[in-house]
Design a protein around this motif. Structure first.
Motif, mmCIF file in Angstrom:
data_model
loop_
_atom_site.group_PDB
_atom_site.id
_atom_site.type_symbol
_atom_site.label_atom_id
_atom_site.label_comp_id
_atom_site.label_asym_id
_atom_site.label_seq_id
_atom_site.Cartn_x
_atom_site.Cartn_y
_atom_site.Cartn_z
ATOM 1 N N GLY A 11 71.787 -9.270 53.539
ATOM 2 C CA GLY A 11 70.860 -9.779 52.540
ATOM 3 C C GLY A 11 69.411 -9.891 52.989
ATOM 4 O O GLY A 11 68.635 -10.620 52.380
ATOM 5 N N LEU A 12 69.015 -9.153 54.034
ATOM 6 C CA LEU A 12 67.640 -9.232 54.526
ATOM 7 C C LEU A 12 66.677 -8.468 53.625
ATOM 8 O O LEU A 12 66.995 -7.380 53.146
ATOM 9 C CB LEU A 12 67.529 -8.659 55.941
ATOM 10 C CG LEU A 12 68.292 -9.368 57.047
ATOM 11 C CD1 LEU A 12 68.080 -8.642 58.368
ATOM 12 C CD2 LEU A 12 67.866 -10.823 57.155
ATOM 13 N N ARG A 13 65.496 -9.050 53.418
ATOM 14 C CA ARG A 13 64.394 -8.320 52.764
ATOM 15 C C ARG A 13 63.861 -7.277 53.729
ATOM 16 O O ARG A 13 63.647 -6.134 53.357
ATOM 17 C CB ARG A 13 63.243 -9.272 52.432
ATOM 18 C CG ARG A 13 63.348 -10.020 51.180
ATOM 19 C CD ARG A 13 62.154 -10.931 50.918
ATOM 20 N NE ARG A 13 60.929 -10.532 51.585
ATOM 21 C CZ ARG A 13 59.837 -11.276 51.692
ATOM 22 N NH1 ARG A 13 59.792 -12.468 51.178
ATOM 23 N NH2 ARG A 13 58.778 -10.848 52.309
ATOM 24 N N LEU A 62 65.892 -15.854 59.512
ATOM 25 C CA LEU A 62 66.967 -15.587 58.554
ATOM 26 C C LEU A 62 66.782 -16.400 57.272
ATOM 27 O O LEU A 62 67.154 -15.940 56.190
ATOM 28 C CB LEU A 62 68.330 -15.859 59.190
ATOM 29 C CG LEU A 62 68.687 -14.938 60.369
ATOM 30 C CD1 LEU A 62 69.976 -15.413 61.041
ATOM 31 C CD2 LEU A 62 68.789 -13.483 59.933
ATOM 32 N N ASP A 63 66.166 -17.604 57.380
ATOM 33 C CA ASP A 63 65.886 -18.415 56.190
ATOM 34 C C ASP A 63 64.879 -17.729 55.268
ATOM 35 O O ASP A 63 64.832 -18.013 54.067
ATOM 36 C CB ASP A 63 65.340 -19.791 56.581
ATOM 37 C CG ASP A 63 66.350 -20.617 57.361
ATOM 38 O OD1 ASP A 63 67.568 -20.365 57.245
ATOM 39 O OD2 ASP A 63 65.912 -21.528 58.100
ATOM 40 N N TYR A 64 64.049 -16.859 55.824
ATOM 41 C CA TYR A 64 63.063 -16.094 55.056
ATOM 42 C C TYR A 64 63.614 -14.712 54.653
ATOM 43 O O TYR A 64 62.880 -13.893 54.126
ATOM 44 C CB TYR A 64 61.789 -15.893 55.874
ATOM 45 C CG TYR A 64 61.011 -17.147 56.160
ATOM 46 C CD1 TYR A 64 60.094 -17.651 55.227
ATOM 47 C CD2 TYR A 64 61.165 -17.839 57.358
ATOM 48 C CE1 TYR A 64 59.362 -18.796 55.493
ATOM 49 C CE2 TYR A 64 60.435 -18.985 57.634
ATOM 50 C CZ TYR A 64 59.539 -19.459 56.693
ATOM 51 O OH TYR A 64 58.802 -20.594 56.959
ATOM 52 N N ARG A 65 64.884 -14.470 54.960
ATOM 53 C CA ARG A 65 65.533 -13.167 54.731
ATOM 54 C C ARG A 65 64.850 -12.067 55.553
ATOM 55 O O ARG A 65 64.671 -10.948 55.108
ATOM 56 C CB ARG A 65 65.579 -12.816 53.241
ATOM 57 C CG ARG A 65 66.433 -13.784 52.434
ATOM 58 C CD ARG A 65 66.514 -13.429 50.964
ATOM 59 N NE ARG A 65 66.900 -12.039 50.765
ATOM 60 C CZ ARG A 65 66.331 -11.245 49.843
ATOM 61 N NH1 ARG A 65 65.376 -11.694 49.061
ATOM 62 N NH2 ARG A 65 66.746 -9.997 49.719
ATOM 63 N N LEU A 66 64.488 -12.424 56.790
ATOM 64 C CA LEU A 66 63.886 -11.498 57.737
ATOM 65 C C LEU A 66 64.763 -11.435 58.975
ATOM 66 O O LEU A 66 65.466 -12.397 59.294
ATOM 67 C CB LEU A 66 62.480 -11.963 58.124
ATOM 68 C CG LEU A 66 61.497 -12.213 56.987
ATOM 69 C CD1 LEU A 66 60.216 -12.836 57.523
ATOM 70 C CD2 LEU A 66 61.201 -10.921 56.233
ATOM 71 N N TYR A 101 74.067 -3.385 57.905
ATOM 72 C CA TYR A 101 73.492 -4.591 57.317
ATOM 73 C C TYR A 101 72.718 -4.347 56.027
ATOM 74 O O TYR A 101 72.474 -5.281 55.270
ATOM 75 C CB TYR A 101 72.600 -5.309 58.341
ATOM 76 C CG TYR A 101 73.414 -5.902 59.460
ATOM 77 C CD1 TYR A 101 74.071 -7.117 59.291
ATOM 78 C CD2 TYR A 101 73.551 -5.242 60.671
ATOM 79 C CE1 TYR A 101 74.833 -7.664 60.300
ATOM 80 C CE2 TYR A 101 74.308 -5.783 61.696
ATOM 81 C CZ TYR A 101 74.952 -6.994 61.508
ATOM 82 O OH TYR A 101 75.706 -7.530 62.514
ATOM 83 N N PRO A 103 69.467 -3.842 55.025
ATOM 84 C CA PRO A 103 68.278 -4.592 54.586
ATOM 85 C C PRO A 103 67.538 -3.785 53.522
ATOM 86 O O PRO A 103 67.716 -2.563 53.429
ATOM 87 C CB PRO A 103 67.443 -4.697 55.869
ATOM 88 C CG PRO A 103 67.843 -3.491 56.669
ATOM 89 C CD PRO A 103 69.311 -3.298 56.372
ATOM 90 N N GLU A 104 66.711 -4.460 52.718
ATOM 91 C CA GLU A 104 65.921 -3.739 51.725
ATOM 92 C C GLU A 104 64.934 -2.795 52.415
ATOM 93 O O GLU A 104 64.715 -1.681 51.957
ATOM 94 C CB GLU A 104 65.187 -4.733 50.827
ATOM 95 C CG GLU A 104 66.119 -5.543 49.950
ATOM 96 C CD GLU A 104 65.405 -6.639 49.186
ATOM 97 O OE1 GLU A 104 64.187 -6.524 48.931
ATOM 98 O OE2 GLU A 104 66.078 -7.638 48.825
ATOM 99 N N SER A 166 57.889 -6.029 49.373
ATOM 100 C CA SER A 166 59.275 -6.344 49.767
ATOM 101 C C SER A 166 59.854 -7.519 48.991
ATOM 102 O O SER A 166 59.391 -8.484 48.698
ATOM 103 C CB SER A 166 59.348 -6.614 51.267
ATOM 104 O OG SER A 166 58.594 -7.739 51.660
#
Length: 166
Positions: A11-13, A62-66, A101, A103-104, A166
């Motif tokens: 779910g990472l940006r 990870l809280d920032y989706r990074l 994973y 990521p976007e 992003s």
């Protein structure tokens, strides 16, 4: 001295990808740990994070989706110590991580390393035509203090361009 653990999850940006760990990062176990590295200030100045995180707080990304990984796991004093073969093998390993994973965006921090790892001789900083599965690829300048071509404001502007899409 081995590499350092990825900060990664689903779910990472954006999955940021350094070239390889510096010696201080390898010693501390934290990405971009050298005080002169501009990664953490650029993240905050560009709007990716609400405050400047310290390297020891890297899990908070990870809280920032990074997330953060590296092209090559082997630590060195300078990225120039890496061989082209290491970068090519690293590109293959990175591709596998990205496919796992999803990521976007994958943001590779260093155009020369990206060119070598992915055989893209004419790549420039910015959005790339390449995708890895559904992941789009962006190349950012290397945030190392050794990269004199980019001041912190210019580096933050380059990061902000990715943050906007992003």
């Amino acid at each position: 001295m081995d590499g350092i653990a990825d900060v990664i999850g689903g779910g990472l940006r954006v999955l940021f990808c350094g070239i390889n760990p510096g010696l201080m990062s390898a010693t501390t176990g934290h990405h971009f740990a050298r005080p002169g590295n501009r990664f953490w200030p650029a993240l905050q100045l560009s709007g990716f994070t609400s405050r400047q995180l310290m390297p020891a707080e890297q899990q908070e990304l990870l809280d920032y989706r990074l997330g953060i990984t590296n092209v090559v796991d082997r630590p060195s004093a300078k990225a120039a110590e890496l061989t082209r073969a290491e970068l090519v093998a690293g590109g293959e390993n990175l591709t596998a991580k990205v496919l796992t994973y999803q990521p976007e965006w994958l943001a590779v921090l260093g155009v020369t390393a990206y060119r070598d790892a992915f055989a893209e001789r004419n790549a420039a900083v910015g959005k790339q035509d390449r995708t890895i599965g559904t992941t789009r690829v962006w190349v950012l300048p290397n945030p190392s203090g050794l990269n004199a071509h980019y001041t912190l404001p210019k580096l933050a502007d380059a990061f902000a361009e990715l943050e906007r899409v992003s």
